[in-house]
Design a protein around this motif. Structure first.
Motif, PDB file in Angstrom:
ATOM      1  N   VAL A  53      -3.552  54.474 -11.988  1.00  0.00           N
ATOM      2  CA  VAL A  53      -4.140  53.379 -11.214  1.00  0.00           C
ATOM      3  C   VAL A  53      -3.031  52.505 -10.628  1.00  0.00           C
ATOM      4  CG1 VAL A  53      -5.629  51.346 -11.324  1.00  0.00           C
ATOM      5  CG2 VAL A  53      -6.215  53.390 -12.648  1.00  0.00           C
TER       6      VAL A  53
ATOM      7  N   LYS B 149     -12.285  48.532 -14.576  1.00  0.00           N
ATOM      8  CA  LYS B 149     -13.356  49.307 -13.956  1.00  0.00           C
ATOM      9  C   LYS B 149     -13.125  50.806 -14.096  1.00  0.00           C
ATOM     10  CE  LYS B 149     -14.642  45.794 -10.538  1.00  0.00           C
ATOM     11  NZ  LYS B 149     -15.981  45.555 -11.125  1.00  0.00           N
ATOM     12  N   MET B 150     -11.863  51.227 -14.016  1.00  0.00           N
ATOM     13  CA  MET B 150     -11.545  52.647 -14.095  1.00  0.00           C
ATOM     14  C   MET B 150     -11.434  53.145 -15.530  1.00  0.00           C
ATOM     15  SD  MET B 150     -11.438  53.534 -10.959  1.00  0.00           S
ATOM     16  CE  MET B 150     -10.752  55.176 -11.113  1.00  0.00           C
ATOM     17  N   GLY B 151     -11.151  52.248 -16.478  1.00  0.00           N
ATOM     18  CA  GLY B 151     -10.977  52.641 -17.873  1.00  0.00           C
ATOM     19  C   GLY B 151     -12.116  53.477 -18.437  1.00  0.00           C
TER      20      GLY B 151
ATOM     21  N   LEU C 137     -14.288  55.250 -16.925  1.00  0.00           N
ATOM     22  CA  LEU C 137     -14.362  56.535 -16.214  1.00  0.00           C
ATOM     23  C   LEU C 137     -13.304  57.504 -16.734  1.00  0.00           C
ATOM     24  CD1 LEU C 137     -14.892  55.219 -12.556  1.00  0.00           C
ATOM     25  CD2 LEU C 137     -16.631  55.999 -14.184  1.00  0.00           C
ATOM     26  N   PHE C 138     -12.136  56.987 -17.041  1.00  0.00           N
ATOM     27  CA  PHE C 138     -11.077  57.822 -17.588  1.00  0.00           C
ATOM     28  C   PHE C 138     -11.465  58.346 -18.971  1.00  0.00           C
ATOM     29  CE2 PHE C 138      -6.951  57.333 -15.130  1.00  0.00           C
ATOM     30  CZ  PHE C 138      -7.580  56.943 -13.963  1.00  0.00           C
TER      31      PHE C 138
ATOM     32  N   MET D 248      -8.908  46.741 -11.066  1.00  0.00           N
ATOM     33  CA  MET D 248      -9.204  48.171 -11.115  1.00  0.00           C
ATOM     34  C   MET D 248      -9.111  48.754 -12.523  1.00  0.00           C
ATOM     35  SD  MET D 248      -7.460  49.691  -7.643  1.00  0.00           S
ATOM     36  CE  MET D 248      -7.927  51.380  -8.086  1.00  0.00           C
ATOM     37  N   ILE D 249      -8.177  48.275 -13.337  1.00  0.00           N
ATOM     38  CA  ILE D 249      -7.984  48.868 -14.663  1.00  0.00           C
ATOM     39  C   ILE D 249      -9.245  48.786 -15.522  1.00  0.00           C
ATOM     40  CG2 ILE D 249      -6.755  48.590 -16.866  1.00  0.00           C
ATOM     41  CD1 ILE D 249      -4.218  48.156 -15.297  1.00  0.00           C
TER      42      ILE D 249
ATOM     43  N   MET E 180      -3.443  54.909 -17.407  1.00  0.00           N
ATOM     44  CA  MET E 180      -3.643  53.800 -16.484  1.00  0.00           C
ATOM     45  C   MET E 180      -2.487  53.675 -15.498  1.00  0.00           C
ATOM     46  SD  MET E 180      -6.559  52.336 -16.780  1.00  0.00           S
ATOM     47  CE  MET E 180      -7.206  53.980 -16.984  1.00  0.00           C
TER      48      MET E 180
ATOM     49  N   PRO F 279      -8.613  53.878 -22.955  1.00  0.00           N
ATOM     50  CA  PRO F 279      -8.335  54.723 -21.784  1.00  0.00           C
ATOM     51  C   PRO F 279      -6.836  54.993 -21.646  1.00  0.00           C
ATOM     52  CG  PRO F 279      -8.890  52.492 -21.106  1.00  0.00           C
ATOM     53  CD  PRO F 279      -9.178  52.576 -22.582  1.00  0.00           C
TER      54      PRO F 279
ATOM     55  N   THR G  88      -4.715  45.631  -9.109  1.00  0.00           N
ATOM     56  CA  THR G  88      -4.522  46.324 -10.393  1.00  0.00           C
ATOM     57  C   THR G  88      -5.309  45.640 -11.498  1.00  0.00           C
ATOM     58  OG1 THR G  88      -2.288  46.965  -9.700  1.00  0.00           O
ATOM     59  CG2 THR G  88      -2.791  47.123 -12.043  1.00  0.00           C
TER      60      THR G  88
END
Length: 454
Positions: free
Chosen positions: A79, A49-51, A53-54, A46-47, A76, A73, A43
């Motif tokens: 995720v 990295k995904m932020g 994209l969101f 990933m947060i 979350m 973002p 977690t």
């Protein structure tokens, strides 16, 4: 390239997590703690990295309680939920290792405890074995996974489509259907113990609620996710309150597991298996959601967190204890009822007001579009005199009141605060309630019921 400190810590965390998962003793509790560590590490990476994209797909929001109003973002919790669900999936073989290896057919001394059934009249039984595998526990665990998955999907749908409150209020009860079906088949107890001092009135130590008990469990499933969702609005509050509730449940589980030959051991083991990985991913989420927040959790996390605790309360057969840990959320819901049911004006967002001059949070207001009913006005003024509500009048007329949330009430009682201090105050309240509930559960309950039941 030199390794940064977070990278070194994450590598160390991954190594520790794997060592715990594959511990030499093959102890499920140790493996579960290992998955909790691995979930936290995953977690944590990933947060960030995904932020972006969101944000790119529109899942973002402004931090309104800051001067800069940064875009962060959102959602979350999706995720976190994904990592948590994978932890629960991968844990299944470790949870049932002793049954899959020690007590089922295999090489070496793995036939211990088998019962061979051979019926001469039925050739089909030759070679069949009856193992001691606990199918009821697997069914309970899988029903929990199914309910949590359903709530996770519904939470994501709410974040994507912004479902109206009155339409989504009962959705957790739908997600809890697999849970209640397995409860009915596996356990099926609908009797509740009553205090010993009123037992003579009923002529029994317990009463059977029958179908009403399932309505009660559905109500718990509805309340827990929604109560966390409406008790929100400042950085870190949703995650920190969930963390404290989870730690309280974990402490309660340990108190029972520490007792030898306790009848509630299996129930609290199952609770621990579900709560530990969730606490791991929650800790990493709190790192990014604490003031000043770098990411928002969205409704997905609030619903998932509440459902986790509803599930462990129902499957662990201690749903009443769960409600003790939710006392701040119960108060917040009861306090919010006049606005939730439109008795008092209810704006879409009831988060505190940010004073840009002082940088502090103040109680937000609900302005009346028309004069309130005299009875309502009397009650509101009375609450104002008791310092339980901010009341604002002009020319003797009631024009506004502070929004009815525990967050705003803390500002009414304590005055303007910085956002992180407000979260800390509310978190301290949650922690105090958790400790008080544990003490009451294991002391007062003995006096009321005559014994410390599960």
């Amino acid at each position: 390239m030199a390794l940064t400190k977070p990278t070194v810590l994450s590598a160390a965390g991954t190594a520790v997590g794997l060592a715990l998962v594959f511990n030499p003793q093959s102890q499920p509790i140790i493996s579960c703690f290992g998955f909790s560590v691995l979930g936290a590490v995953a977690t944590f990476h990933m947060i960030p990295k995904m932020g972006p994209l969101f944000i790119k797909v529109g899942l973002s929001g402004k931090d309104l309680l800051k001067k800069e109003k940064k875009v962060l973002p959102e959602t979350m919790g999706a995720v976190v939920g994904l990592v948590y669900m994978f932890c629960l999936f991968f844990f299944i073989p470790f949870m049932f290792y002793q049954y899959l290896v020690t007590e089922t057919s295999g090489a070496g001394n793995r036939d211990e405890g088998l019962e061979i059934t051979v019926d001469p009249g039925d050739p089909g039984t030759i070679g069949r074995t009856l193992t001691k595998f606990p199918h009821n526990k697997l069914a309970s665990y899988l029903s929990a996974l199914l309910s949590l998955q359903s709530m996770f999907i519904l939470g994501v749908a709410d974040d994507l489509f912004d479902i109206r409150w009155r339409n989504k209020f009962f959705l957790p009860a739908i997600a809890a259907i697999p849970l209640m079906i397995v409860y009915y088949v596996d356990f099926g107890v609908t009797r509740i113990v009553i205090p010993h001092f009123i037992q003579p009135l009923f002529g029994n130590k317990s009463i059977d609620l029958g179908f009403l008990y399932y309505l009660y469990m559905a109500a718990v499933a509805i309340f827990c996710p929604n109560s966390i969702n409406i008790y929100a609005g400042v950085n870190g509050l949703e995650v920190s309150q969930s963390l404290v509730i989870g730690l309280s449940i974990l402490a309660n589980d340990i108190l029972y597991l520490a007792r030898p030959h306790n009848l509630a051991t299996e129930s609290h083991l199952l609770s621990l298996y579900l709560v530990l990985p969730f606490l791991g991913v929650t800790c990493s989420l709190l790192y990014y959601n604490w003031w000043p927040a770098q990411a928002f959790v969205g409704d997905t996390y609030c619903y998932l967190a509440g459902m986790v605790y509803a599930v462990v309360g129902i499957l662990g057969h201690f749903s009443k204890t769960i409600l003790l840990f939710f006392l701040p959320q119960i108060f917040n819901f009861a306090y919010s009822v006049p606005q939730l049911f439109k008795i008092v004006e209810c704006p879409r967002h009831r988060m505190p007001h940010f004073n840009e001059k002082t940088g502090l949070l103040e109680p937000s207001k609900a302005h009346f579009t028309k004069p309130p009913h005299p009875v309502v006005a009397f009650v509101l003024r009375t609450l104002g005199k008791l310092k339980l509500l901010g009341v604002y009048e002009e020319d003797g007329k009631l024009v506004a009141v502070s929004n009815m949330t525990l967050i705003n009430l803390a500002l009414v009682l304590g005055g303007p605060m910085r956002e992180d201090k407000l979260t800390t105050v509310l978190l301290s309240l949650q922690l105090g309630v958790g400790l008080g509930a544990l003490i009451a559960r294991h002391t007062i309950a003995t006096l009321v019921f005559g014994y410390d039941n599960i």
